[in-house]
Motif scaffolding. Structure first.
Motif, PDB file in Angstrom:
ATOM      1  N   LYS A  46      28.386  24.836  39.361  1.00 26.65           N
ATOM      2  CA  LYS A  46      27.473  25.951  39.637  1.00 26.65           C
ATOM      3  C   LYS A  46      28.155  27.287  39.307  1.00 26.65           C
ATOM      4  N   LEU A  47      29.420  27.405  39.716  1.00 32.25           N
ATOM      5  CA  LEU A  47      30.183  28.612  39.415  1.00 32.25           C
ATOM      6  C   LEU A  47      30.355  28.805  37.915  1.00 32.25           C
ATOM      7  N   LYS A  48      30.591  27.719  37.212  1.00 35.59           N
ATOM      8  CA  LYS A  48      30.783  27.801  35.758  1.00 35.59           C
ATOM      9  C   LYS A  48      29.511  28.265  35.063  1.00 35.59           C
ATOM     10  N   ARG A  49      28.361  27.724  35.505  1.00 39.09           N
ATOM     11  CA  ARG A  49      27.094  28.129  34.897  1.00 39.09           C
ATOM     12  C   ARG A  49      26.791  29.607  35.190  1.00 39.09           C
ATOM     13  N   LYS A  50      27.079  30.022  36.437  1.00 42.46           N
ATOM     14  CA  LYS A  50      26.836  31.415  36.797  1.00 42.46           C
ATOM     15  C   LYS A  50      27.750  32.335  35.995  1.00 42.46           C
ATOM     16  N   GLU A  51      29.008  31.909  35.832  1.00 42.86           N
ATOM     17  CA  GLU A  51      29.961  32.696  35.053  1.00 42.86           C
ATOM     18  C   GLU A  51      29.489  32.844  33.606  1.00 42.86           C
ATOM     19  N   ALA A  52      28.974  31.784  33.021  1.00 46.35           N
ATOM     20  CA  ALA A  52      28.491  31.827  31.637  1.00 46.35           C
ATOM     21  C   ALA A  52      27.320  32.790  31.497  1.00 46.35           C
ATOM     22  N   SER A  53      26.432  32.782  32.523  1.00 42.03           N
ATOM     23  CA  SER A  53      25.276  33.685  32.486  1.00 42.03           C
ATOM     24  C   SER A  53      25.716  35.142  32.591  1.00 42.03           C
ATOM     25  N   ARG A 134      40.633  30.511  30.922  1.00 39.20           N
ATOM     26  CA  ARG A 134      39.851  30.508  32.161  1.00 39.20           C
ATOM     27  C   ARG A 134      40.698  29.854  33.248  1.00 39.20           C
ATOM     28  N   PHE A 135      40.650  30.433  34.461  1.00 35.23           N
ATOM     29  CA  PHE A 135      41.435  29.898  35.567  1.00 35.23           C
ATOM     30  C   PHE A 135      40.582  29.921  36.838  1.00 35.23           C
ATOM     31  N   VAL A 136      40.598  28.817  37.559  1.00 35.61           N
ATOM     32  CA  VAL A 136      39.854  28.715  38.812  1.00 35.61           C
ATOM     33  C   VAL A 136      40.855  28.547  39.953  1.00 35.61           C
ATOM     34  N   GLN A 137      40.758  29.439  40.911  1.00 33.63           N
ATOM     35  CA  GLN A 137      41.659  29.414  42.065  1.00 33.63           C
ATOM     36  C   GLN A 137      40.880  28.951  43.296  1.00 33.63           C
ATOM     37  N   TYR A 138      41.455  27.962  44.053  1.00 30.20           N
ATOM     38  CA  TYR A 138      40.807  27.414  45.247  1.00 30.20           C
ATOM     39  C   TYR A 138      41.406  28.066  46.485  1.00 30.20           C
ATOM     40  N   HIS A 139      40.557  28.449  47.390  1.00 30.39           N
ATOM     41  CA  HIS A 139      40.979  29.066  48.651  1.00 30.39           C
ATOM     42  C   HIS A 139      40.468  28.199  49.805  1.00 30.39           C
ATOM     43  N   PHE A 140      41.373  27.748  50.673  1.00 30.96           N
ATOM     44  CA  PHE A 140      41.012  26.845  51.767  1.00 30.96           C
ATOM     45  C   PHE A 140      41.319  27.494  53.115  1.00 30.96           C
ATOM     46  N   TYR A 151      38.501  33.241  37.025  1.00 26.42           N
ATOM     47  CA  TYR A 151      39.024  34.360  36.242  1.00 26.42           C
ATOM     48  C   TYR A 151      38.901  34.005  34.762  1.00 26.42           C
ATOM     49  N   SER A 152      38.386  34.955  33.975  1.00 23.30           N
ATOM     50  CA  SER A 152      38.284  34.752  32.526  1.00 23.30           C
ATOM     51  C   SER A 152      38.353  36.117  31.823  1.00 23.30           C
ATOM     52  N   TYR A 153      38.665  36.087  30.539  1.00 32.91           N
ATOM     53  CA  TYR A 153      38.828  37.337  29.781  1.00 32.91           C
ATOM     54  C   TYR A 153      37.481  37.860  29.294  1.00 32.91           C
ATOM     55  N   ILE A 154      37.347  39.225  29.349  1.00 31.04           N
ATOM     56  CA  ILE A 154      36.232  39.912  28.693  1.00 31.04           C
ATOM     57  C   ILE A 154      36.746  40.382  27.329  1.00 31.04           C
ATOM     58  N   THR A 155      36.099  39.984  26.263  1.00 26.60           N
ATOM     59  CA  THR A 155      36.577  40.301  24.903  1.00 26.60           C
ATOM     60  C   THR A 155      35.556  41.150  24.165  1.00 26.60           C
ATOM     61  N   ASP A 156      36.048  41.811  23.099  1.00 25.86           N
ATOM     62  CA  ASP A 156      35.114  42.552  22.245  1.00 25.86           C
ATOM     63  C   ASP A 156      34.535  41.603  21.225  1.00 25.86           C
ATOM     64  N   ALA A 163      39.531  43.015  29.306  1.00 27.13           N
ATOM     65  CA  ALA A 163      39.692  43.036  30.764  1.00 27.13           C
ATOM     66  C   ALA A 163      39.569  41.598  31.296  1.00 27.13           C
ATOM     67  N   ILE A 164      39.670  41.490  32.626  1.00 26.93           N
ATOM     68  CA  ILE A 164      39.576  40.169  33.287  1.00 26.93           C
ATOM     69  C   ILE A 164      38.380  40.188  34.221  1.00 26.93           C
ATOM     70  N   LEU A 165      37.488  39.211  34.032  1.00 30.26           N
ATOM     71  CA  LEU A 165      36.299  39.064  34.877  1.00 30.26           C
ATOM     72  C   LEU A 165      36.611  38.105  36.033  1.00 30.26           C
ATOM     73  N   ASN A 166      36.347  38.579  37.232  1.00 28.78           N
ATOM     74  CA  ASN A 166      36.579  37.747  38.421  1.00 28.78           C
ATOM     75  C   ASN A 166      35.277  37.573  39.191  1.00 28.78           C
ATOM     76  N   LEU A 167      34.946  36.291  39.460  1.00 26.77           N
ATOM     77  CA  LEU A 167      33.763  35.971  40.282  1.00 26.77           C
ATOM     78  C   LEU A 167      34.257  35.272  41.544  1.00 26.77           C
ATOM     79  N   PRO A 168      34.363  35.975  42.639  1.00 30.11           N
ATOM     80  CA  PRO A 168      34.772  35.340  43.914  1.00 30.11           C
ATOM     81  C   PRO A 168      33.573  34.617  44.523  1.00 30.11           C
ATOM     82  N   HIS A 169      33.421  33.382  44.220  1.00 28.14           N
ATOM     83  CA  HIS A 169      32.222  32.622  44.620  1.00 28.14           C
ATOM     84  C   HIS A 169      32.457  31.959  45.968  1.00 28.14           C
ATOM     85  N   ILE A 170      31.686  32.300  46.964  1.00 25.99           N
ATOM     86  CA  ILE A 170      31.779  31.677  48.296  1.00 25.99           C
ATOM     87  C   ILE A 170      30.809  30.505  48.346  1.00 25.99           C
ATOM     88  N   GLU A 171      31.349  29.352  48.627  1.00 24.96           N
ATOM     89  CA  GLU A 171      30.483  28.172  48.724  1.00 24.96           C
ATOM     90  C   GLU A 171      29.608  28.262  49.958  1.00 24.96           C
TER      91      GLU A 171
END
Length: 484
Positions: A46-53, A134-140, A151-156, A163-171
């Motif tokens: 779900k996070l991956k699809r949202k990130e792509a959008s 792309r990097f996904v960090q898990y927080h427990f 975390y993923s790169y924003i490119t031209d 820059a670096i795009l960060n989506l802190p997704h709370i389950e």
């Protein structure tokens, strides 16, 4: 262990219960783990699809912006657009420069940690070393529960990192937990039904399995060498039980064959002993007869005035010895030729009273527990048992000053009991073990066949005869056989 010393039925019952419980716990554990893994994978997807959008929207803005496309102008390019993207996609958005410093956030303060304006070192290194950029960090165990940050790169347009795009997704942990609790509730109800069914099935299955073994065990315990044993006939049994039954039935055949051989051997031995006894008993009167004839021959004188008196004495002696031989022959005949057994329904007190009527002694007393006690027995042989025991009691009490014989008929559970008690001289300890031997007697005359005959008659009707005796005080014979 005590468990292995318990009955087979108990072990089967508890083994099946433990097996079902163990399987239920194992399945529940695996199900929970699998459910959580699938939930985590779903949230990751779900996070991956949202990130792509979101990335598609960001790329569109970069392509159509009027600002120079570089890292310094990123905050200006997304000055208002970042809030619009937040509202559209329902998630916080953070943008960092390539060194991990915060450039722009959709929230006034940094999500979850208002004091931090930098990416974590772990996230920065993870993104730099990632082949997929792309990097996904898990927080427990955070304040908001478990969550993932991507975390993923924003490119031209030339794929140069800006820059670096960060989506802190709370389950949605509340939703996941609610679904999991609902699932476990249903699973628990199913398992309770399964356990109840397993208990019932274990009970009846263990009872069914051990019932055949119990039947075989009872037959083995009831097996006797001195009677005909029935074979086991059970239907719908397992292969193992059938093998056990087959072995038992085969053993019964061999046992019967051995019993026949043993009976034949014992019978032949008994007849040999009997023949010796009869020969010995017959020789006893023959010797005085021979001496009497020889003496009469030497002293025979027709002219003797006492001739008739001497002839009478001689004849009396011969007749007496002949009577002795006749009684021996009768006793042997009675023992050797038992009458055919008749299974008649008799009123035992009435028949016992009938057997006592032939005696004239006034010291014989009779009592009965009830007027009617029915049993299957041969009328003639029952009278014979009673008369023989009473006759022995009379002979044992002859020397007593006040003889007394008590005959009683009682019941003991499923048996009829006949007691014949006297106050005679009793039986000595050395004679007690031999009292039922066919050729044993303590009398000066007779062959001692009476009690042997009685024992044979009673045992033919599945009964028993025992006695208690105290020397000088008297003897009590106890006869038991099944009542109707």
């Amino acid at each position: 262990m005590k468990f292995f010393t318990r009955s087979l039925r108990t072990r089967i019952f508890f083994s099946m219960i433990f097996l079902v419980l163990g399987a239920s716990i194992l399945i529940a554990g695996v199900t929970i783990i699998q459910y959580k893994d699938e939930a985590r994978a779903y949230q990751k997807d779900k996070l991956k699809r949202k990130e792509a959008s979101i990335r598609a929207s960001i790329n569109y803005e970069i392509k159509n912006t009027t600002y120079p496309v570089d890292t310094e102008h990123i905050p200006l390019i997304f000055k208002d657009k970042i809030y619009e993207l937040q509202n559209i996609h329902g998630t916080e958005i953070n943008i960092y420069d390539l060194k991990g410093n915060l450039l722009k956030s959709s929230k006034a303060t940094f999500f979850r940690d208002s004091l931090s304006t930098r990416m974590s070192k772990e996230a920065l290194e993870g993104l730099e070393n990632s082949q997929s950029n792309r990097f996904v960090q898990y927080h427990f165990g955070g304040e908001g529960g478990d969550y993932q940050s991507s975390y993923s790169y924003i490119t031209d347009q030339y794929f140069k990192p800006l820059a670096i795009l960060n989506l802190p997704h709370i389950e949605d942990d509340g939703f996941v937990d609610t679904q999991l609790k609902s699932f476990l509730s249903i699973l628990g109800q199913v398992y309770i039904v399964m356990i109840i069914a397993a208990i019932l099935l274990s009970y009846f299955l263990s009872k069914y399995i051990t019932s055949s073994l119990k039947a075989v065990s009872e037959k083995i315990l009831a097996t006797r060498l001195d009677r005909k044993n029935k074979k086991i006939k059970l239907k719908d049994t397992s292969v193992e039980i059938r093998s056990l039954i087959k072995a038992y039935n085969s053993m019964i055949d061999e046992l019967e064959e051995s019993a026949v051989k043993l009976a034949r051997s014992e019978r032949e031995q008994a007849w040999r002993e009997m023949a010796k006894q009869v020969a010995h008993e017959i020789k006893n009167p023959l010797t005085p007869m021979r001496l009497s004839v020889q003496s009469f021959e030497r002293r025979f004188d027709p002219d003797d005035p006492d001739f008739k008196q001497k002839l009478k004495e001689f004849s009396s002696t011969l007749i007496q010895q002949i009577d002795t031989m006749s009684s021996i022959a009768s006793a042997f005949s009675n023992f050797a030729k038992m009458p055919a057994q008749q299974n008649e329904e008799l009123n035992v007190p009435k028949i016992v009273k009938l057997g006592l009527d032939i005696f004239n002694e006034d010291y014989i007393y009779f009592e009965t527990e009830r007027d009617e006690i029915l049993a299957k027995f041969d009328r003639t042989q029952l009278i014979r048992v009673v008369t023989n025991l009473v006759k022995n009691a009379i002979q044992a009490s002859e020397e007593k000053e006040n003889p007394k014989i008590e005959v009683a008929v009682k019941t003991d559970g499923s048996n009829v009991v006949i007691l014949v008690k006297d106050n005679g001289h009793g039986i000595s300890e050395e004679n007690k073990p031999r009292i039922f031997e066919p050729k044993f007697t303590t009398k000066s005359s007779g062959m001692g066949l009476g009690l042997g005959i009685i024992k044979t008659i009673i045992e033919a009707f599945q009964g028993s005869i025992n006695f208690t005796s105290e020397e000088g005080e008297g003897t009590t014979f106890i006869v038991k056989f099944p009542k109707k």
